[in-house]
Design a protein around this motif. Sequence first.
Motif, PDB file in Angstrom:
ATOM      1  N   TYR A 313       2.137 -21.103   7.255  1.00 23.56           N
ATOM      2  CA  TYR A 313       2.549 -19.890   7.949  1.00 23.56           C
ATOM      3  C   TYR A 313       3.112 -18.865   6.970  1.00 23.56           C
ATOM      4  O   TYR A 313       2.894 -17.680   7.116  1.00 23.56           O
ATOM      5  CB  TYR A 313       3.597 -20.200   9.035  1.00 23.56           C
ATOM      6  CG  TYR A 313       3.037 -20.974  10.203  1.00 23.56           C
ATOM      7  CD1 TYR A 313       1.708 -20.835  10.568  1.00 23.56           C
ATOM      8  CD2 TYR A 313       3.827 -21.842  10.939  1.00 23.56           C
ATOM      9  CE1 TYR A 313       1.179 -21.536  11.635  1.00 23.56           C
ATOM     10  CE2 TYR A 313       3.309 -22.552  12.009  1.00 23.56           C
ATOM     11  CZ  TYR A 313       1.984 -22.398  12.354  1.00 23.56           C
ATOM     12  OH  TYR A 313       1.469 -23.098  13.397  1.00 23.56           O
ATOM     13  N   LYS A 318       2.499 -15.695   8.743  1.00 26.93           N
ATOM     14  CA  LYS A 318       2.669 -15.937  10.173  1.00 26.93           C
ATOM     15  C   LYS A 318       4.033 -16.542  10.488  1.00 26.93           C
ATOM     16  O   LYS A 318       4.221 -17.108  11.551  1.00 26.93           O
ATOM     17  CB  LYS A 318       1.580 -16.887  10.668  1.00 26.93           C
ATOM     18  CG  LYS A 318       0.231 -16.215  10.806  1.00 26.93           C
ATOM     19  CD  LYS A 318      -0.787 -17.215  11.246  1.00 26.93           C
ATOM     20  CE  LYS A 318      -2.195 -16.681  11.111  1.00 26.93           C
ATOM     21  NZ  LYS A 318      -3.164 -17.763  11.136  1.00 26.93           N
ATOM     22  N   ARG A 408       0.010 -14.668  21.973  1.00 25.99           N
ATOM     23  CA  ARG A 408      -0.317 -15.156  20.647  1.00 25.99           C
ATOM     24  C   ARG A 408      -1.780 -15.557  20.627  1.00 25.99           C
ATOM     25  O   ARG A 408      -2.265 -16.101  21.609  1.00 25.99           O
ATOM     26  CB  ARG A 408       0.490 -16.423  20.399  1.00 25.99           C
ATOM     27  CG  ARG A 408       1.545 -16.308  19.375  1.00 25.99           C
ATOM     28  CD  ARG A 408       2.168 -17.657  19.183  1.00 25.99           C
ATOM     29  NE  ARG A 408       3.438 -17.773  19.872  1.00 25.99           N
ATOM     30  CZ  ARG A 408       4.020 -18.936  20.124  1.00 25.99           C
ATOM     31  NH1 ARG A 408       3.452 -20.064  19.775  1.00 25.99           N
ATOM     32  NH2 ARG A 408       5.180 -18.982  20.739  1.00 25.99           N
ATOM     33  N   ASN A 412      -3.202 -15.053  15.218  1.00 27.09           N
ATOM     34  CA  ASN A 412      -1.895 -14.419  15.134  1.00 27.09           C
ATOM     35  C   ASN A 412      -0.841 -15.360  15.672  1.00 27.09           C
ATOM     36  O   ASN A 412      -0.107 -15.058  16.586  1.00 27.09           O
ATOM     37  CB  ASN A 412      -1.924 -13.125  15.953  1.00 27.09           C
ATOM     38  CG  ASN A 412      -1.404 -11.986  15.134  1.00 27.09           C
ATOM     39  OD1 ASN A 412      -0.415 -12.165  14.417  1.00 27.09           O
ATOM     40  ND2 ASN A 412      -2.053 -10.854  15.211  1.00 27.09           N
ATOM     41  N   VAL A 414       2.187 -16.716  15.475  1.00 27.70           N
ATOM     42  CA  VAL A 414       3.557 -16.671  14.978  1.00 27.70           C
ATOM     43  C   VAL A 414       4.451 -17.390  15.987  1.00 27.70           C
ATOM     44  O   VAL A 414       4.749 -16.867  17.055  1.00 27.70           O
ATOM     45  CB  VAL A 414       4.023 -15.225  14.758  1.00 27.70           C
ATOM     46  CG1 VAL A 414       5.415 -15.211  14.153  1.00 27.70           C
ATOM     47  CG2 VAL A 414       3.053 -14.485  13.870  1.00 27.70           C
ATOM     48  N   ASN A 493       6.195  -8.719  11.503  1.00 28.89           N
ATOM     49  CA  ASN A 493       4.728  -8.835  11.464  1.00 28.89           C
ATOM     50  C   ASN A 493       4.106  -8.447  12.808  1.00 28.89           C
ATOM     51  O   ASN A 493       3.136  -9.027  13.249  1.00 28.89           O
ATOM     52  CB  ASN A 493       4.256 -10.195  10.958  1.00 28.89           C
ATOM     53  CG  ASN A 493       5.157 -11.337  11.417  1.00 28.89           C
ATOM     54  OD1 ASN A 493       6.029 -11.154  12.268  1.00 28.89           O
ATOM     55  ND2 ASN A 493       4.937 -12.513  10.881  1.00 28.89           N
TER      56      ASN A 493
END
Lengths: 650, 350
Positions: A313, A318, A408, A412, A414, A493
Amino acid sequence: MKQTIQSENLALLFRAAAEKYGELPAFATRQKASEWKPVSYRELYQQGLNLATGLIELGVEAREHVGLFGDNRFEWILSDYAVQLCGAADVPRGRDVTDVELVYIINHAGIRLAFVETRELQDRLLGLRSQLPELREIILLDPKVEPGEGVRKLLDICDFGSMLRERGDRRAEDRIAGIQPDDLFTLIYTSGTTGTPKGVMLTHANMVSQVRNIPGSYNCTDRVLSVLPIWHIFERVMEMYTISFGGCTYYSGIQTLGEDMKNVEPTFMASAPRLWEKLHERIMRNIKASHPVRQVLFHIAYFLSRQYKGSEYFITNKNLKVNPQPMWKRILLMPFHLLRWAVVLPWYGFFNAAVLERIRLGAGGSLKATISGGGALPLHIDKFFNNVGIPVLEGYGMTETSPVISVRSMDNLVVGTVGPPLPETKVQIRNSDTREVIYPNAGLPDNGKGIRGEIWVRGPQVMKGYYKEPALTRLSFHDGWLRTGDLGIITHNDCLKILGRCKATIVLSSGENVEPEPIEMRLLESQYIEQCMVVGQDRKFLGTLIVPVFAEFQQAGFPVHSPEDLAINPAVQKIIREEIKRVISQAEGFKSFEQIRDFRILKESFQVGEELTNLHKVKRHIVYEKFDHIIADLYASDSAKPLKNPCNGI
Amino acid sequence: MEFNTQLLYGHDQALLALMIFVIMLGMGSSLTVDDFRAVARKPRGVLIGFISQFGLMPFLAFTLATILKMPPAFAIALILIGCLPGGTTSNMFAYFSRGSVALSISMTTASTVMALLMMPIILKLYTGGFTSQITASMQDSGSGAEFVIPTGNIISSLVLVLIPVALGMILRRKSPVWAKTAEDTAGFVAILVILYLLLTAFIRHGGLFVRTPVEVYIGAIGIGLAGFFFGYWFSRLLGVFPLFQRAISLETGIQNGPVSFAIILLSFQEPFQSQMLWMAILYSTFIVMTSSIITLYFRKHGRFDWEIYRNTIIHNRLFGEKYVTEYPGGFLPGRLLRDPSQGHSPSQRR
């Protein structure tokens, strides 16, 4: 070949799906554990047209509101198909609807024709008939039950419609052609935290935009397991989305979920956080009960996965970034993460294959992704599933936004956020008092990222308004933006992170504002705590109501025979007290006024329909009302013993 | 080349023997008698796999050893590795590469039994040139002895490693729970063995890694890769379904390393023993890495046909054996148009 169908309205979606996916199964219902009954896209569309024709014959007009009361079953989706195909809109509600709500909804929405699932619902509706002047027709869904007086059978109407169509009746096709993007496809009454239900008007354009914008790549080999209430907007968007890629929806239920997961091997599913919590509990209990060698192997595997994913990550940007991360720090840390990633990789590979796959097999073994929505997913559950390799994609939305605002995606991922807003969707963070724009605001550092405020949203999924409630609608909107009433931030982000409800905020008598949800989520991380609610509005300090995990205490050998015994057992009290002290400490980042000074153990757990919404969100005002005496008791003595915090003296 | 290092001492050998026992017990614990019957029921895939394992692989080993002009003891070890039966690790890799686990298990089962017959024949066939090289060098140094492949010893060591396999199968019958634990432990122990051997080699004889000729490294890595490559294309050209191609490819490349340890320890003498063992250690180390990479590739590459295969299986499970899944026209590529369904291995059903 293009994988998904895009269309202007839902009726056209159904037609295109029938043409494109033909004999593939669209929905399957469980008869026995390994005996399911499928219905193909073509068949469903054909039956939908028949029923629609029957409804038109019964006098259902275009844009009329049709009641649809019942829970998950094939006849429900057939009725929904038919309502869309005759250009009307449905007004759905589950079997747990109360009489008061039924009367209110039917009269407020002007329902003339209503589907009811069971004999019980039918009898209730017949009993209320004197209060429902406009209701003319009742249609019974359950084919095994003989209808009451004046009630029609669904199958009869289908047969009648089929006969008309054989004679060349094409009124349904005319209705489909007449559907406008702005027409309602459903009118959903939300229970609302206070007062009467509100009718949320959602249009074809709203739903079609969701189908278009929800990220993911699925195709007609995908299997979707359905456990949410069928009429809830979250489930409905899943159904429409699944139809667009030609997957098959398998109707499961909470009772049979474990078994169905193994038999259906779903590739995709959606659910409320509670399900993931339950699943997590079950997995952990199984691990604890397994052979010591296996336990050690699991812990090694989980440890390696955490290291590996942590670095992955970080490298792919991420990781959760609430605070800005300076470039130099990233450059400095990068070699460490690259090294750790490379060193852990082969070991992770082996343990992932040998140990973690076993756990994934418990959920069927084929899950590509799962969506969690309808409430906040506790961070440790979120992390757990992502670490064992079942990507849980947390989403955020509300009925008023049909429902997805952000989710999410695999690209993407995260953890700890609800992902970036959908395409075509704009999100602002505003100061909830002054309405000042916090994000995006070029005047603030980092454009206002990382600063909390109320989430405002604008996009093609936002509702038309509340039915017959123009004043309420005006209050919810401001300059074309929908005020969600939720607190959040935009991370560095560009993902949205939800921090709680504006309304849930507890204001202590000292004037300090406390968000109870993050505290509750931490409490729920304890293996001993099943449910809880933090209280303390206008009080000197925070307290909490606790529902302990009965099985945990029983397994640990406490002399308890029923959940009631827990409430009076001093040893249980002591453990809970220590747990609270442990998780809500200054060392864990809680300020002194955010700490829990006292608690009460409840004798029974919160129930859906009572203290919980269908998606297992706690209805705070109900809990405040119902446990008023217990909360009063909690604050009765000023000498309530404060929980000593080991870190206070430092 | 000078390679006179003795790799293992008495207590190491005892430990190694114990680990081999644990691994083979774990392998047996994953098998049932029905797996043997399954081989008889679906002979085509197993036959292709058999040719690939005992025809293709030893030939590849021999060719590699000859082209690389390997020192004779290493060459013999490489050929020995080439004709080993498959191990249980290949079943796990087959699973993750979205290949047919059933076929992988069948191939492992069949090759483990067939090795008793095939290994002596193959070794005799390919090692002649290398043994005479050793004999010649031994006569030069005046010992006057002759180097021969100890066929009898090899067969008895094979029989010996089959004992824990049989014990494992009995364990599986008596207590499935313990059998599963044994299986898991074995996978873990297998990694420990390789690490242990590498570490002892590194600590005691650090220079070994440098002194090992480069062609030995190439052979150790190359034999696995060649097995994957030719196993895949061989089965693909024979028109086998993608699911089986992946299983055969992995089963061909991945050999049962612990069996080779046992054979080398029990059948060969120093100084050849250490040289051969070193080859086997290097092979076992590199095969974990290469097969992981190949598995990742297969997994990505085979995703589509796997999804279709799985969906068919589940439709038949839930909607009845007669249910036919009809995909829209143009959805299935030509190579998948024939029905890819296949029988389940008993071991797959848990």
